[in-house]
Design a protein around this motif. Structure first.
Motif, mmCIF file in Angstrom:
data_model
loop_
_atom_site.group_PDB
_atom_site.id
_atom_site.type_symbol
_atom_site.label_atom_id
_atom_site.label_comp_id
_atom_site.label_asym_id
_atom_site.label_seq_id
_atom_site.Cartn_x
_atom_site.Cartn_y
_atom_site.Cartn_z
ATOM 1 N N ARG A 57 47.911 33.655 48.045
ATOM 2 C CA ARG A 57 48.788 32.457 47.859
ATOM 3 C C ARG A 57 48.985 32.564 46.209
ATOM 4 N N ILE A 58 48.207 32.894 45.252
ATOM 5 C CA ILE A 58 48.457 32.855 44.175
ATOM 6 C C ILE A 58 48.855 34.436 43.519
ATOM 7 N N ARG A 59 48.409 35.336 44.286
ATOM 8 C CA ARG A 59 48.620 36.590 43.589
ATOM 9 C C ARG A 59 49.974 36.795 43.204
ATOM 10 N N GLY A 60 51.058 36.370 43.977
ATOM 11 C CA GLY A 60 52.394 36.440 43.435
ATOM 12 C C GLY A 60 52.858 35.942 42.067
ATOM 13 N N HIS A 61 52.175 34.924 41.772
ATOM 14 C CA HIS A 61 52.355 34.275 40.590
ATOM 15 C C HIS A 61 51.831 34.811 39.407
ATOM 16 N N LEU A 62 50.808 35.984 39.617
ATOM 17 C CA LEU A 62 49.941 36.357 38.433
ATOM 18 C C LEU A 62 50.675 37.792 37.889
ATOM 19 N N ILE A 63 51.660 38.276 38.634
ATOM 20 C CA ILE A 63 52.262 39.547 38.435
ATOM 21 C C ILE A 63 53.278 39.474 37.312
ATOM 22 N N PRO A 64 53.321 39.650 35.923
ATOM 23 C CA PRO A 64 54.298 39.721 35.129
ATOM 24 C C PRO A 64 55.465 40.669 35.633
ATOM 25 N N ARG A 65 56.360 40.595 34.917
ATOM 26 C CA ARG A 65 57.732 41.279 35.479
ATOM 27 C C ARG A 65 57.428 42.898 35.540
ATOM 28 N N ASN A 66 56.917 43.494 34.331
ATOM 29 C CA ASN A 66 56.723 44.817 34.173
ATOM 30 C C ASN A 66 55.448 45.390 34.579
ATOM 31 N N VAL A 67 55.161 45.511 35.957
ATOM 32 C CA VAL A 67 53.741 45.588 36.218
ATOM 33 C C VAL A 67 53.323 46.957 36.008
ATOM 34 N N THR A 68 52.147 46.948 35.302
ATOM 35 C CA THR A 68 51.708 48.356 34.956
ATOM 36 C C THR A 68 50.496 48.619 35.920
ATOM 37 N N ALA A 69 49.971 49.867 35.935
ATOM 38 C CA ALA A 69 48.605 49.880 36.778
ATOM 39 C C ALA A 69 47.479 49.319 36.405
ATOM 40 N N GLU A 70 47.479 49.014 34.819
ATOM 41 C CA GLU A 70 46.428 48.459 34.347
ATOM 42 C C GLU A 70 46.433 46.820 34.725
ATOM 43 N N ILE A 71 47.564 46.304 34.856
ATOM 44 C CA ILE A 71 47.771 45.014 35.134
ATOM 45 C C ILE A 71 47.379 44.604 36.675
ATOM 46 N N SER A 72 47.789 45.445 37.485
ATOM 47 C CA SER A 72 47.466 45.206 38.902
ATOM 48 C C SER A 72 45.987 45.285 39.286
ATOM 49 N N GLU A 73 45.330 46.146 38.318
ATOM 50 C CA GLU A 73 43.799 46.401 38.273
ATOM 51 C C GLU A 73 43.257 44.991 37.863
ATOM 52 N N ASP A 74 44.007 44.427 36.782
ATOM 53 C CA ASP A 74 43.688 43.236 36.212
ATOM 54 C C ASP A 74 43.738 41.979 37.260
ATOM 55 N N VAL A 75 44.787 41.929 38.121
ATOM 56 C CA VAL A 75 45.139 41.032 38.936
ATOM 57 C C VAL A 75 43.872 41.112 40.193
ATOM 58 N N LEU A 76 43.520 42.203 40.579
ATOM 59 C CA LEU A 76 42.523 42.355 41.418
ATOM 60 C C LEU A 76 41.332 41.903 41.100
ATOM 61 N N ASN A 77 40.618 42.303 39.810
ATOM 62 C CA ASN A 77 39.619 41.909 39.218
ATOM 63 C C ASN A 77 39.323 40.694 38.921
ATOM 64 N N PHE A 78 40.825 39.938 38.702
ATOM 65 C CA PHE A 78 40.853 38.259 38.311
ATOM 66 C C PHE A 78 40.380 37.519 39.697
ATOM 67 N N LEU A 79 41.206 38.128 40.763
ATOM 68 C CA LEU A 79 41.408 37.445 41.835
ATOM 69 C C LEU A 79 39.716 37.480 42.734
ATOM 70 N N HIS A 80 39.365 38.492 42.258
ATOM 71 C CA HIS A 80 38.027 38.650 42.793
ATOM 72 C C HIS A 80 36.780 37.550 42.284
ATOM 73 N N LEU A 81 37.252 37.291 41.193
ATOM 74 C CA LEU A 81 36.510 36.137 40.638
ATOM 75 C C LEU A 81 36.459 34.842 41.220
ATOM 76 N N ILE A 82 37.619 34.477 42.258
ATOM 77 C CA ILE A 82 37.808 33.390 42.641
ATOM 78 C C ILE A 82 37.420 33.114 44.267
ATOM 79 N N LYS A 83 36.622 32.040 44.247
ATOM 80 C CA LYS A 83 36.065 31.567 45.543
ATOM 81 C C LYS A 83 36.656 30.443 46.193
ATOM 82 N N TYR A 84 36.790 30.049 47.355
ATOM 83 C CA TYR A 84 37.317 29.139 47.702
ATOM 84 C C TYR A 84 36.535 28.119 48.682
#
Ligand code: BG6
Length: 481
Positions: free
Chosen positions: A58-85
């Motif tokens: 649900r939140i992934r789509g709101h985390l990605i800045p306009r110019n996505v770089t490989a580094e950013i998408s890795e950051d997104v994954l690592n960040f999402l990994h910190l989240i528990k529901y």
């Protein structure tokens, strides 16, 4: 430095605010290294039954800045990994016990229960604040004195003085004021935070900032879109509660307050309260309300809605510095532009030998958004052979002057403050009360239908009556910028 673990719990994790503001702000803090994965864990809590991955999706789509770089998408994954529901209701203990178990499990893993720091972010409607706070107090507090538990709440804090006081009392019974962070995101904006520095760190302004020199002050918020999709919420509140009573009034405090004893949060907040307490009741003849045509087409808005989507009003501060200086607050939806700015207009030059007063007055403008800028309108000699004058500007546009400097989002800054325990940019209980005292009589009259908004066309400046009020309050339109 104390060691320990930080748990950030976003309640209302499946809602709009969390998705659009809270999680993206956390993500940006994470990317800048403020939430190291070795010390921080994030929990989402809401009623919907979902898995961790559902929330992440649900939140992934709101985390990605306009110019996505490989580094950013890795950051997104690592960040999402910190989240528990964790799912549960907002008014029974079961869910909160479950939440506490999850947080404790994580704290044990980190061996840091003694230093457990728990930040609860209530991205929820205020109607559930009291029960959620009660549940946190009952089930989820940090487990030893070395850590802390803090609560972050969002406006609207009540609908009027009475309901706000009731809400404050309910939360105040459970938590100390030092644990409560009332967010007004305008206090997180770069140029709002610059106000105190600008006023009190510049000799230039000190002797000028008063009724002897300033003719009027305007604090303006305009949006070029309506209440799309939020009509139901908005109609309950209206522009005064949505924007003026909180965002614009906070800005007014920082423009008008006396110099605090120091920059300690309590000293600053003490001065803000004093200026609010000095504001007179608003006079009917100094208010213009508007509602844009088409507002009621929204199916969630009642056909006979009296809710203003536009308001201009004059506030008068009864103290030695400001007696007689109108503070004009203006906010509107569906207008011709999107802008928020403060406009300090100075008085005419006495004994004007150039006849330049006719051209306009000195104005100091603080543009909060878009394109942050400070500029000063001055009269200068027209360059060339002739001895005539023109209006020009001393211009500090941030985009040009601070190229490459990223200005953080308001929420990012404010969430970082809550982690650090800095309450300077949050609204204190007595401040909130003083703010509601100013607007409640007017709001009650509007609620009873005794004060009707004037209809205006979307995409315009709003009702012409507002410009007339401005002129009556002594604002002189200047040309140039
Ligand atoms: C919110 C209001 O507090 O502020 C919205 O509820 C408004 O109606 C928004 O659109 C404006 O914030 P900003 O930061 O875009 O000026």
């Amino acid at each position: 430095q104390e060691c320990g673990s930080l748990s950030i719990i976003v309640l209302g994790a499946s809602g709009d605010l969390a998705k659009k503001k809270t999680f993206p702000a956390l993500f940006n803090l994470y990317r800048q290294g403020f939430l190291p994965p070795s010390e921080v864990h994030i929990f989402g809590y809401a009623r919907s039954k979902m898995t961790d991955d559902d929330l992440r999706d649900r939140i992934r789509g709101h985390l990605i800045p306009r110019n996505v770089t490989a580094e950013i998408s890795e950051d997104v994954l690592n960040f999402l990994h910190l989240i528990k529901y964790v799912s549960g209701s907002y008014d029974t203990e079961d869910g909160f016990h479950l939440l506490d178990d999850e947080i404790s499990k994580y704290e044990c893993q980190k061996n840091s229960q003694e230093h457990s720091k728990r930040l609860f972010y209530l991205a929820l409607p205020p109607s559930v604040y009291p029960s959620v706070c009660r549940m946190i107090k009952l089930c989820c507090m940090n487990k030893s004195d070395l850590g802390w538990t803090r609560i972050v709440v969002e406006k609207p804090f009540g609908r009027d003085l009475e309901s706000a006081e009731q809400l404050s009392a309910q939360i105040g019974e459970l938590f100390d004021e030092s644990q409560i962070y009332r967010i007004d995101h305008y206090l997180g904006k770069e140029l709002v935070q610059n106000l105190l520095v600008m006023r009190f760190a510049n000799r230039l302004f000190l002797p000028l900032w008063n009724r002897d020199n300033i003719a009027n002050v305007q604090i303006v918020f305009r949006e070029d879109f309506g209440t799309q999709g939020r009509g139901g919420y908005f109609d309950q509140y209206g522009i005064i509660r949505d924007i003026i009573q909180n965002h614009l009034l906070q800005v007014l405090c920082l423009v008008a307050m006396e110099k605090p004893v120091s920059i300690k949060p309590e000293h600053i907040r003490d001065e803000k309260v004093k200026v609010l307490q000095a504001v007179n009741l608003i006079k009917d003849e100094e208010v213009v309300l508007g509602q844009y045509e088409g507002y009621k087409d929204d199916p969630t808005v009642p056909e006979d809605s009296n809710t203003p989507t536009f308001a201009t009003m004059v506030l008068r501060i009864h103290n030695e510095r400001w007696e007689g200086v109108p503070f004009i607050l203006k906010a509107g939806k569906a207008l011709n532009s999107r802008k928020a700015e403060i406009r300090v207009q100075f008085k005419d030059v006495p004994g004007d030998i150039f006849k330049c007063n006719k051209q306009g007055r000195n104005e100091f403008v603080i543009r909060l958004q878009p394109s942050e800028a400070l500029y000063m309108k001055l009269t200068v000699k027209q360059p060339g052979l002739e001895m005539s004058t023109i209006q020009s500007e001393l211009d500090l546009s941030y985009g040009q002057r601070y190229q490459g400097v990223v200005i953080p989002e308001a929420y990012e800054r404010l969430i970082l403050d809550t982690i650090k325990g800095d309450q300077q940019h949050f609204v204190r209980r007595d401040e909130l009360k003083a703010a509601w005292e100013i607007f409640t009589p007017l709001l009650h009259r509007i609620d009873k239908g005794e004060f009707k908004p004037i209809s205006y066309k979307p995409g315009t400046r709003g009702p012409a009556e507002a410009d007339e009020l401005l002129a009556k309050a002594g604002y002189v339109q200047t040309h140039g910028y």
